[in-house]
Design an enzyme around this catalytic site. Sequence first.
Site, mmCIF file in Angstrom:
data_model
loop_
_atom_site.group_PDB
_atom_site.id
_atom_site.type_symbol
_atom_site.label_atom_id
_atom_site.label_comp_id
_atom_site.label_asym_id
_atom_site.label_seq_id
_atom_site.Cartn_x
_atom_site.Cartn_y
_atom_site.Cartn_z
ATOM 1 N N HIS A 133 -3.494 -4.995 0.269
ATOM 2 C CA HIS A 133 -3.064 -5.696 1.544
ATOM 3 C C HIS A 133 -3.171 -7.232 1.758
ATOM 4 C CE1 HIS A 133 -2.881 -1.848 3.874
ATOM 5 N NE2 HIS A 133 -3.713 -1.254 2.892
ATOM 6 N N CYS A 152 0.944 -1.206 0.065
ATOM 7 C CA CYS A 152 -0.024 0.051 -0.153
ATOM 8 C C CYS A 152 0.856 1.404 0.243
ATOM 9 C CB CYS A 152 -1.015 0.091 1.138
ATOM 10 S SG CYS A 152 -2.520 1.234 1.069
ATOM 11 N N GLU A 173 -1.674 -8.952 4.230
ATOM 12 C CA GLU A 173 -1.992 -9.388 5.499
ATOM 13 C C GLU A 173 -3.173 -9.256 6.196
ATOM 14 O OE1 GLU A 173 -1.323 -4.544 5.856
ATOM 15 O OE2 GLU A 173 -0.974 -6.220 4.335
#
Length: 188
Positions: free
Chosen positions: A166, A79, A168
């Site tokens: 993202h 990001c 994660e």
Amino acid sequence: MKIAVIYFGGQYNHLIVKDLKYLGLNAVLITPEKPVEILKDYDCIIFGGGPYSVITELNKMGNAVDYVLRTSQPKLGICLGHQLLAKVLGGEVTKATKPEYGLVKVNINDEDTILRGLSPSINAWESHTDEVISPPQGFRILANSENAKVQAMVNKDNTIFGVQFHPEVKHTEKGIEVFKNFIEACKK
């Protein structure tokens, strides 16, 4: 393997560390105010997300530019980190014409090292108002979405990677694979 996760205040950065620890790695959050020399003891560097804009707020990001330019380890930008790598290395970042929030279909155009096992597309978590519109010279675009041309990029040496989404965040399909693939790239 020891991985530095550069913490720009992003709400998901702790999830990066959690995923890396789940994979059995030693991951440490590091704030960008630390001197660049602290990174010499790490095998790879991940630049996390955060609330800043590389267009107008690079000066608020501590030693981030030095972290990019004065280190030789493999790097992954997520990001804001993706935008940072692009901007500092000569790409172009602008305000997004259509900001992306929530789940977005990301089309994998080049199943390179970082995106191995993810094609032809994934639903990925997004949260950005800026975007890379042109990667740095010598980089190629690996993925795109309906609203963002550069969802993922890599340099010609396969040592610097960026993803706008993202990996994660648990809502991202196969997000852990991005980290596994990055770790494999770090070993080379």
